[in-house]
Design a protein around this motif. Structure first.
Motif, PDB file in Angstrom:
ATOM      1  N   TYR A 244       1.081  -1.262  -0.184  1.00 48.69           N
ATOM      2  CA  TYR A 244      -0.096  -0.064   0.089  1.00 48.69           C
ATOM      3  C   TYR A 244       0.991   1.242   0.306  1.00 48.69           C
ATOM      4  N   MET A 245       1.785   1.230   0.947  1.00 51.95           N
ATOM      5  CA  MET A 245       2.868   2.350   0.390  1.00 51.95           C
ATOM      6  C   MET A 245       3.667   3.059  -0.596  1.00 51.95           C
ATOM      7  N   ALA A 246       3.636   1.477  -0.743  1.00 47.98           N
ATOM      8  CA  ALA A 246       4.599   2.052  -2.611  1.00 47.98           C
ATOM      9  C   ALA A 246       3.942   2.008  -2.655  1.00 47.98           C
ATOM     10  N   ASP A 247       2.824   2.237  -2.715  1.00 53.08           N
ATOM     11  CA  ASP A 247       1.237   2.647  -4.385  1.00 53.08           C
ATOM     12  C   ASP A 247       1.172   4.198  -4.227  1.00 53.08           C
ATOM     13  N   MET A 248       1.108   4.029  -2.483  1.00 48.47           N
ATOM     14  CA  MET A 248       1.173   5.553  -2.412  1.00 48.47           C
ATOM     15  C   MET A 248       2.229   6.656  -2.936  1.00 48.47           C
ATOM     16  N   LEU A 249       3.713   6.561  -3.070  1.00 45.29           N
ATOM     17  CA  LEU A 249       4.657   7.281  -3.566  1.00 45.29           C
ATOM     18  C   LEU A 249       4.573   7.028  -4.459  1.00 45.29           C
ATOM     19  N   LYS A 250       4.343   6.143  -5.655  1.00 40.91           N
ATOM     20  CA  LYS A 250       4.171   6.569  -6.778  1.00 40.91           C
ATOM     21  C   LYS A 250       3.327   7.420  -7.577  1.00 40.91           C
ATOM     22  N   LYS A 251       1.559   6.922  -6.592  1.00 45.31           N
ATOM     23  CA  LYS A 251       0.238   7.768  -6.372  1.00 45.31           C
ATOM     24  C   LYS A 251       0.541   9.488  -6.682  1.00 45.31           C
ATOM     25  N   TYR A 252       1.465   9.808  -5.141  1.00 40.07           N
ATOM     26  CA  TYR A 252       1.030  10.941  -4.334  1.00 40.07           C
ATOM     27  C   TYR A 252       2.564  11.884  -4.639  1.00 40.07           C
ATOM     28  N   HIS A 253       3.998  10.628  -4.557  1.00 36.95           N
ATOM     29  CA  HIS A 253       4.980  12.013  -4.828  1.00 36.95           C
ATOM     30  C   HIS A 253       5.827  11.544  -6.232  1.00 36.95           C
ATOM     31  N   ASP A 254       5.082  10.319  -7.197  1.00 36.25           N
ATOM     32  CA  ASP A 254       5.991  10.421  -7.953  1.00 36.25           C
ATOM     33  C   ASP A 254       7.316   9.708  -7.491  1.00 36.25           C
ATOM     34  N   ILE A 255       7.010   8.975  -6.959  1.00 39.07           N
ATOM     35  CA  ILE A 255       8.708   8.379  -7.085  1.00 39.07           C
ATOM     36  C   ILE A 255       8.373   6.784  -7.816  1.00 39.07           C
ATOM     37  N   ASP A 256       9.421   6.897  -8.436  1.00 33.13           N
ATOM     38  CA  ASP A 256      10.070   6.270  -8.985  1.00 33.13           C
ATOM     39  C   ASP A 256       9.996   4.706  -8.945  1.00 33.13           C
ATOM     40  N   GLU A 257      10.044   3.494  -9.166  1.00 32.77           N
ATOM     41  CA  GLU A 257       9.060   1.769  -8.158  1.00 32.77           C
ATOM     42  C   GLU A 257      10.370   1.732  -8.229  1.00 32.77           C
ATOM     43  N   ASN A 258      11.776   1.836  -9.452  1.00 31.64           N
ATOM     44  CA  ASN A 258      12.357   1.358  -8.950  1.00 31.64           C
ATOM     45  C   ASN A 258      13.269   2.329  -7.363  1.00 31.64           C
ATOM     46  N   MET A 259      13.042   3.159  -6.718  1.00 28.68           N
ATOM     47  CA  MET A 259      14.018   3.504  -6.179  1.00 28.68           C
ATOM     48  C   MET A 259      12.684   3.553  -4.512  1.00 28.68           C
ATOM     49  N   VAL A 260      11.872   2.617  -4.813  1.00 32.83           N
ATOM     50  CA  VAL A 260      11.115   1.530  -3.651  1.00 32.83           C
ATOM     51  C   VAL A 260      11.098   0.485  -3.338  1.00 32.83           C
ATOM     52  N   THR A 261      11.742   0.436  -2.289  1.00 33.58           N
ATOM     53  CA  THR A 261      12.029  -1.475  -1.856  1.00 33.58           C
ATOM     54  C   THR A 261      10.971  -1.355  -0.176  1.00 33.58           C
ATOM     55  N   ILE A 262      10.189  -2.562  -0.546  1.00 31.22           N
ATOM     56  CA  ILE A 262       9.507  -3.000   0.122  1.00 31.22           C
ATOM     57  C   ILE A 262      10.173  -4.036   1.266  1.00 31.22           C
ATOM     58  N   VAL A 263      10.119  -3.962   2.739  1.00 34.91           N
ATOM     59  CA  VAL A 263      10.967  -4.777   3.412  1.00 34.91           C
ATOM     60  C   VAL A 263       9.739  -5.315   4.252  1.00 34.91           C
ATOM     61  N   GLY A 264       8.411  -4.979   4.985  1.00 36.93           N
ATOM     62  CA  GLY A 264       8.020  -5.823   5.886  1.00 36.93           C
ATOM     63  C   GLY A 264       7.941  -4.139   7.428  1.00 36.93           C
ATOM     64  N   TRP A 265       7.378  -4.314   9.096  1.00 37.49           N
ATOM     65  CA  TRP A 265       7.705  -3.707   9.672  1.00 37.49           C
ATOM     66  C   TRP A 265       8.431  -4.058  10.429  1.00 37.49           C
ATOM     67  N   PRO A 266       9.999  -4.115  10.513  1.00 37.47           N
ATOM     68  CA  PRO A 266      10.189  -4.187  11.272  1.00 37.47           C
ATOM     69  C   PRO A 266      10.300  -4.335  13.209  1.00 37.47           C
ATOM     70  N   GLN A 267       8.898  -3.191  13.582  1.00 38.68           N
ATOM     71  CA  GLN A 267       8.852  -3.810  14.836  1.00 38.68           C
ATOM     72  C   GLN A 267       8.219  -4.802  14.799  1.00 38.68           C
ATOM     73  N   MET A 268       7.791  -5.028  13.309  1.00 39.19           N
ATOM     74  CA  MET A 268       6.926  -6.095  14.375  1.00 39.19           C
ATOM     75  C   MET A 268       7.414  -8.557  13.870  1.00 39.19           C
TER      76      MET A 268
END
Length: 489
Positions: A244-268
């Motif tokens: 969800y967060m990766a999608d929002m970075l692309k939709k609202y912040h125009d962040i290239d998907e190659n600059m984004v890494t999904i790792v999960g929740w470290p606190q979990m």
């Protein structure tokens, strides 16, 4: 966009700086395995800057000589800068300040914050506008009032072309903070990692790193941040928790998907750690509760979001006493970690039979893990604690009504489910939305009688908001930091 791996860097960074601008940033990093994993290489030096002196003890508790803590506001003495270097930075900073003053601070943090949410018509913008119309007195402090001043968006408030120009001016390299500049001059970092990369305290560190061409990674601190905390500060790579967060970075912040890494929740990660979960009877007995009781957990909000909660809690406790939910019911009311008014708001519930009120706590991760695991159901008003519950497949209820409280529409519980991040949760059905006392009763009775209800919907929620969820989010974050590619920008 990467979920777990990046191309190895030719020279892994040896001197790393973590910038932790708030309590949640400190908790998420310093109570995880991330510092220990990063410090395994003897020649790698890690420095953590935060606003809280007690974080130094957490850093020291890792018992590693290559871990250091400094105060975020004063990491080094400004006098450590060479005289002419300091003079140069002072002159540049004066020019930067003069330009921004002439522009009436239209490229400042608050102005960009307001303009970003207005341009994208995000929930946080029109909610604050509605609150101001309902009653300006309900806004929390002068900062909140300033953040919704329409004058912040002048001129060209609806121009999408003008906004990037203001962003570039905000991060113009003529800005400087003498103490931070001296800190960078002395340490010569290879990589800077920013947690909660949309907060103003990290600004001088972003500028100092950018001026020196130091690699930067921005951790988007929480799942709501892409749509509630304004524009992202410029980094070369971003780390997020879920799809969800990766999608929002692309939709609202125009962040290239190659600059984004999904790792999960470290606190979990702790939720999957062997030996953390106690036996249920042992855990409940240690809390002073009957081992066979059924446990309800109420995750309270802060005063700003929880004006209705005392009314709802009174009702639940009356129904418990009347036996509506069945025998042997206990309630844990967990104060929000950021609630400074919790004693006043929750005082009437302290000391009641089968009721435990837990004070705010940022770091009781082992206790919270067991509480969520052994709970029969968890309730909150648009709270992240419901996602934590679903991580254990624990039934979760989202409260969307005001009980007997009389609140304006902008203060009521229902409005929070119109936010972008929480509406995405509700659409999965992974938490049960209740809009009346009758709905609440039915949901509690149903979940207590059949905990498998909505299990498939909780699975869908985990897929969107929690995955990858395997206890290795911290490892993936470290791998991204050390092995990620960093495009110039």
């Amino acid at each position: 966009m990467s979920n777990s791996s990046c191309k190895p860097a030719s020279t892994p960074p040896r001197r790393l700086l973590f910038v932790l601008p708030n309590r949640f940033a400190s908790r998420n990093i310093l109570t995880s395995d991330i510092p220990a994993i990063l410090s395994e290489t003897a020649d790698r030096a890690l420095t953590f800057v935060s606003l809280f002196p007690d974080d130094e003890q957490r850093v020291l508790s890792f018992n590693k000589k290559n871990l250091v803590w400094r105060h975020l506001a004063a990491p080094e003495k400004a006098s450590h800068l060479p005289f002419f270097v300091g003079l140069k930075y002072a002159a540049m900073n004066m020019v930067y300040g003069l330009v921004h003053l002439l522009l009436l601070k239209k490229a400042g943090h608050n102005a960009l914050f307001y303009r970003f949410h207005r341009l994208h018509n995000l929930f946080i913008h029109w909610w604050w506008v509605a609150r101001k119309k309902d009653s300006a007195a309900t806004l929390d402090g002068e900062v909140q009032k300033k953040l919704i001043d329409p004058a912040l968006a002048w001129p060209f408030p609806n121009s999408r072309a003008f906004f990037p120009l203001l962003q570039r001016l905000r991060f113009w390299q003529w800005a400087s903070n003498p103490r931070v500049e001296a800190f960078f001059e002395k340490n010569r970092f290879d990589l800077v990692v920013f947690n909660f990369v949309q907060t103003s305290p990290i600004f001088p560190y972003i500028i100092a790193a950018k001026r020196r061409g130091v690699k930067t990674v921005g951790i988007v601190g929480s799942w709501d941040n892409p749509t509630t905390k304004g524009p992202l500060y410029p980094c070369q790579r971003y780390i997020v928790q879920n799809r969800y967060m990766a999608d929002m970075l692309k939709k609202y912040h125009d962040i290239d998907e190659n600059m984004v890494t999904i790792v999960g929740w470290p606190q979990m990660d702790i939720y999957k750690k062997p030996g953390i979960i106690e036996g249920r009877e042992q855990f409940l007995s240690a809390m002073g509760l009957a081992p066979g009781c059924r446990l309800l957990v109420f995750g309270a909000s802060t005063k700003r979001f929880g004006g209705h909660e005392p009314s709802v809690l009174r009702y639940i406790l009356r129904q418990m006493e009347a036996g509506v939910y069945g025998p042997e019911i206990a309630m844990v009311i967990r104060a929000h970690p950021g609630d400074h008014n919790w004693q006043e708001r929750l005082a009437e519930f302290q000391g009641l039979d089968q009721v435990i009120v837990e004070p705010p706590n940022y770091t009781d991760r082992v206790h919270l893990t067991n509480l969520l695991c052994h709970a029969d159901l968890v309730m909150s008003t648009a709270g992240t604690i419901c996602l934590d519950a679903v991580a254990f497949d624990t039934c979760a209820i989202s409260i969307a009504f005001d009980g007997e409280a009389r609140l304006t529409p902008s203060e009521g519980a229902a409005i929070f489910y119109q936010s972008e991040h929480y509406s995405s949760v509700i659409k999965t059905g992974g938490t049960r939305l209740v809009e009346s006392f009758a709905d609440l009763d039915q949901a509690i009775i149903n979940y207590l009688s059949d905990p498998q209800q909505d299990a498939d919907k909780r699975k869908a929620l985990r897929a969107l908001h929690l995955e990858p969820f395997d206890g290795k989010a911290g490892e993936r974050l470290v791998h991204t930091i050390l092995g990620g590619s960093y495009p110039h920008g």
